[in-house]
Design a protein around this motif. Structure first.
Motif, short mmCIF file in Angstrom:
data_model
loop_
_atom_site.label_atom_id
_atom_site.label_comp_id
_atom_site.label_asym_id
_atom_site.label_seq_id
_atom_site.Cartn_x
_atom_site.Cartn_y
_atom_site.Cartn_z
N ALA A 16 -32.08 -21.25 11.33
CA ALA A 16 -31.29 -20.58 10.30
C ALA A 16 -31.77 -19.14 10.11
O ALA A 16 -30.95 -18.23 9.95
CB ALA A 16 -31.39 -21.36 8.99
N VAL A 17 -33.08 -18.94 10.13
CA VAL A 17 -33.63 -17.58 10.01
C VAL A 17 -33.10 -16.70 11.13
O VAL A 17 -32.64 -15.57 10.89
CB VAL A 17 -35.18 -17.61 10.04
CG1 VAL A 17 -35.75 -16.20 10.18
CG2 VAL A 17 -35.73 -18.28 8.78
N TYR A 18 -33.12 -17.23 12.35
CA TYR A 18 -32.63 -16.48 13.51
C TYR A 18 -31.14 -16.16 13.36
O TYR A 18 -30.70 -15.03 13.60
CB TYR A 18 -32.88 -17.30 14.78
CG TYR A 18 -32.34 -16.66 16.05
CD1 TYR A 18 -32.95 -15.53 16.59
CD2 TYR A 18 -31.23 -17.20 16.70
CE1 TYR A 18 -32.45 -14.95 17.75
CE2 TYR A 18 -30.73 -16.63 17.86
CZ TYR A 18 -31.34 -15.50 18.38
OH TYR A 18 -30.86 -14.91 19.52
N ARG A 37 -29.39 -12.36 12.96
CA ARG A 37 -28.34 -11.87 13.87
C ARG A 37 -27.09 -11.48 13.09
O ARG A 37 -26.44 -10.47 13.39
CB ARG A 37 -28.01 -12.92 14.91
CG ARG A 37 -29.10 -13.14 15.95
CD ARG A 37 -28.62 -14.02 17.09
NE ARG A 37 -27.63 -13.34 17.90
CZ ARG A 37 -26.89 -13.93 18.84
NH1 ARG A 37 -27.02 -15.22 19.05
NH2 ARG A 37 -26.03 -13.25 19.56
N TYR A 38 -26.73 -12.30 12.12
CA TYR A 38 -25.56 -12.01 11.29
C TYR A 38 -25.74 -10.70 10.53
O TYR A 38 -24.83 -9.86 10.48
CB TYR A 38 -25.33 -13.18 10.33
CG TYR A 38 -24.47 -12.86 9.14
CD1 TYR A 38 -23.12 -12.52 9.30
CD2 TYR A 38 -25.00 -12.92 7.85
CE1 TYR A 38 -22.33 -12.23 8.18
CE2 TYR A 38 -24.20 -12.64 6.74
CZ TYR A 38 -22.88 -12.28 6.91
OH TYR A 38 -22.10 -11.99 5.82
N LEU A 39 -26.94 -10.50 9.94
CA LEU A 39 -27.19 -9.29 9.17
C LEU A 39 -27.17 -8.04 10.05
O LEU A 39 -26.67 -6.98 9.65
CB LEU A 39 -28.55 -9.39 8.46
CG LEU A 39 -28.64 -10.39 7.30
CD1 LEU A 39 -30.08 -10.52 6.81
CD2 LEU A 39 -27.73 -9.96 6.15
N ILE A 40 -27.69 -8.16 11.26
CA ILE A 40 -27.79 -7.01 12.15
C ILE A 40 -26.47 -6.69 12.83
O ILE A 40 -26.06 -5.53 12.93
CB ILE A 40 -28.90 -7.25 13.21
CG1 ILE A 40 -30.27 -7.32 12.53
CG2 ILE A 40 -28.89 -6.15 14.28
CD1 ILE A 40 -31.39 -7.83 13.43
N LEU A 58 -23.36 -22.38 8.81
CA LEU A 58 -23.62 -23.77 9.14
C LEU A 58 -25.11 -24.07 9.26
O LEU A 58 -25.57 -25.13 8.81
CB LEU A 58 -22.89 -24.16 10.43
CG LEU A 58 -21.58 -24.93 10.21
CD1 LEU A 58 -20.56 -24.06 9.49
CD2 LEU A 58 -21.01 -25.42 11.52
N GLU A 59 -25.86 -23.15 9.85
CA GLU A 59 -27.30 -23.36 9.97
C GLU A 59 -27.94 -23.48 8.59
O GLU A 59 -28.85 -24.29 8.39
CB GLU A 59 -27.96 -22.20 10.73
CG GLU A 59 -27.68 -22.18 12.22
CD GLU A 59 -28.44 -23.25 13.01
OE1 GLU A 59 -29.10 -24.11 12.39
OE2 GLU A 59 -28.36 -23.23 14.25
N LEU A 60 -27.42 -22.73 7.63
CA LEU A 60 -28.01 -22.73 6.30
C LEU A 60 -27.59 -23.93 5.48
O LEU A 60 -28.42 -24.60 4.86
CB LEU A 60 -27.63 -21.43 5.57
CG LEU A 60 -28.49 -21.01 4.38
CD1 LEU A 60 -29.98 -21.14 4.68
CD2 LEU A 60 -28.15 -19.59 3.98
N ILE A 61 -26.29 -24.26 5.47
CA ILE A 61 -25.84 -25.37 4.63
C ILE A 61 -26.31 -26.72 5.19
O ILE A 61 -26.72 -27.60 4.43
CB ILE A 61 -24.30 -25.36 4.45
CG1 ILE A 61 -23.90 -26.33 3.31
CG2 ILE A 61 -23.56 -25.68 5.73
CD1 ILE A 61 -22.45 -26.21 2.87
N TYR A 62 -26.31 -26.87 6.51
CA TYR A 62 -26.77 -28.12 7.10
C TYR A 62 -28.30 -28.15 7.18
O TYR A 62 -28.94 -29.17 6.94
CB TYR A 62 -26.18 -28.33 8.49
CG TYR A 62 -26.79 -29.50 9.24
CD1 TYR A 62 -26.57 -30.81 8.83
CD2 TYR A 62 -27.60 -29.29 10.36
CE1 TYR A 62 -27.15 -31.89 9.49
CE2 TYR A 62 -28.17 -30.35 11.04
CZ TYR A 62 -27.94 -31.65 10.60
OH TYR A 62 -28.52 -32.71 11.27
#
Length: 302
Positions: free
Chosen positions: A183-185, A189-192, A137-141
Motif C-alpha cells: 500500500a505504501v508503494y 506512485r499515485y502521489l508522484i 484497493l491496496e489501502l481499503i483491503y
C-alpha cells in the motif's frame, strides 16, 4: 415540536458523536414521527406526548416496513425520547421499555484470496486512474478500512515512512492504522505520477481525487469497484464493505487473534468482530467439502 429538532441534532453530533449518515437517518425518522403526531393527534409540545400516541404510531408503521427498517425507526425514536428526558422536556420516557425486534444475522459476503488477486490484476497501472485505483484497493483491503474512513483521508493523515495512517472513525474517534508495504508503494506512485494530473492545478486536502479535481465520493468509488469486479469476472454483489469483510476473514484464517483484529477494525465491542469467526468456520467447511475425497463422496451419496 420541530423547534427542538435543532437541539436534538446538536446532541447527536456533540454528545453522542454519531456519524453524519446516522444523524441524517435519525432526524428523518424522528421528523416522520413528529408529522404523524401533529397530523393525527395535534400534538405540538413534548409535554403533550403520551404512551398511547407512541403505541399508535408504532402500530401504524410496523406493517408498512421490513423488520430492519422498523427497528431502525424505533431506535431513532427511543433516542429522541431519551434526549427529551435528559432535557427535562418530558417526565417519563415512554419509549424506554419498548422492545426492539431482533434482526437475523446474515453473514456478509467475502471474496476469496484468489478473487482479490483477480481484482487487483485487472487494474491498468499505466494510467493515472489505474494508479489511483490500485492505491485505493491496496489501502481499503490492506488495512480493512470503512469506505468513509478511506475517502476522508487527508494528506496530513498519511505517514508513509513510518507505515501508518491516522483515521477519523465512527463517533469522530481517532485511531492509528498500519498500512502494508504494498500500500505504501502504491500510494507513493499515485502521489508522484497521478494525483497532480487529476487535480489539474487545483488544490485539495484529501488523498483520493476524482476526475473533477474533487474528493472522490462514495458513489464514485462504488462505480470503480463494480467496474473492476465486472472485468475480473467476480459475480457476487460487491461493495466497498466486501473488501473490509474480506480483510478481516483472511486475517483470521491466517491465525490472527480476535482482539488484535478488533483493534484493527476499530470495533468498540468484540461481539461485532466475532461475526468473522462464523465466516471463517463456514469457509473452512466449504473448502473441506470441496477438497477432501471422503467429503465429496458423502455429497454424491446424499
Amino acid at each position: 415540536m420541530k423547534f427542538i429538532i435543532k437541539d436534538y441534532e446538536l446532541y447527536l453530533k456533540k454528545e453522542k458523536g454519531l456519524s453524519v449518515n446516522t444523524i441524517t437517518s435519525y432526524l428523518k425518522d424522528v421528523n416522520q414521527y413528529l408529522i404523524f403526531l401533529e397530523k393525527y393527534h395535534e400534538i405540538k409540545k413534548p409535554r403533550h406526548l403520551n404512551k398511547k400516541t407512541l403505541s399508535n404510531y408504532l402500530k401504524n408503521i410496523k406493517d408498512k416496513y421490513e423488520v430492519s427498517t422498523y427497528a431502525r425507526k424505533l431506535t431513532a425514536i427511543k433516542s429522541f425520547y431519551n434526549f427529551l428526558l435528559i432535557e427535562n422536556e418530558i417526565d417519563l420516557d415512554f419509549a424506554k421499555d419498548i422492545e426492539t425486534p431482533k434482526l437475523p444475522k446474515n453473514l456478509p459476503q467475502v471474496l476469496s484470496v484468489e478473487e482479490v488477486s483477480r481484482l487487483f490484476s485487472v487494474i491498468d497501472i499505466e494510467t493515472v486512474y489505474g494508479l489511483r485505483n490500485i492505491a485505493l484497493l491496496e489501502l481499503i483491503y490492506g488495512s480493512g478500512l470503512r469506505v468513509s474512513e478511506l475517502l476522508d483521508i487527508k494528506l496530513s493523515d498519511i505517514h508513509l515512512n513510518e507505515g501508518y495512517i491516522k483515521i477519523i472513525a465512527k463517533g469522530n474517534k481517532e485511531r492509528v492504522v498500519p498500512i502494508s508495504p504494498m500500500a505504501v508503494y502504491a500510494i507513493r506512485r499515485y502521489l508522484i505520477k497521478s494525483r497532480e494530473q487529476l487535480l489539474k492545478n487545483e488544490k485539495s486536502l484529501y488523498l483520493f481525487i476524482n476526475n473533477q479535481s474533487s474528493r472522490l465520493s462514495r458513489q464514485g468509488f462504488y462505480k470503480i469497484l463494480k467496474g473492476l469486479a465486472y472485468d475480473a469476472n467476480i459475480n457476487i454483489d460487491i461493495s466497498p464493505h466486501t473488501l473490509r469483510h474480506s480483510f478481516a476473514t483472511h486475517l483470521l484464517e491466517n491465525g490472527m487473534d480476535l482482539r488484535t483484529l478488533q483493534t484493527l477494525l476499530g470495533h468498540e465491542d468484540i461481539s461485532t468482530t466475532q461475526i468473522y469467526t462464523h465466516i471463517s468456520n463456514k469457509r473452512l467447511k466449504e473448502v473441506y467439502n470441496s477438497t477432501h475425497p471422503r467429503a465429496r463422496k458423502e455429497e454424491e451419496n446424499v
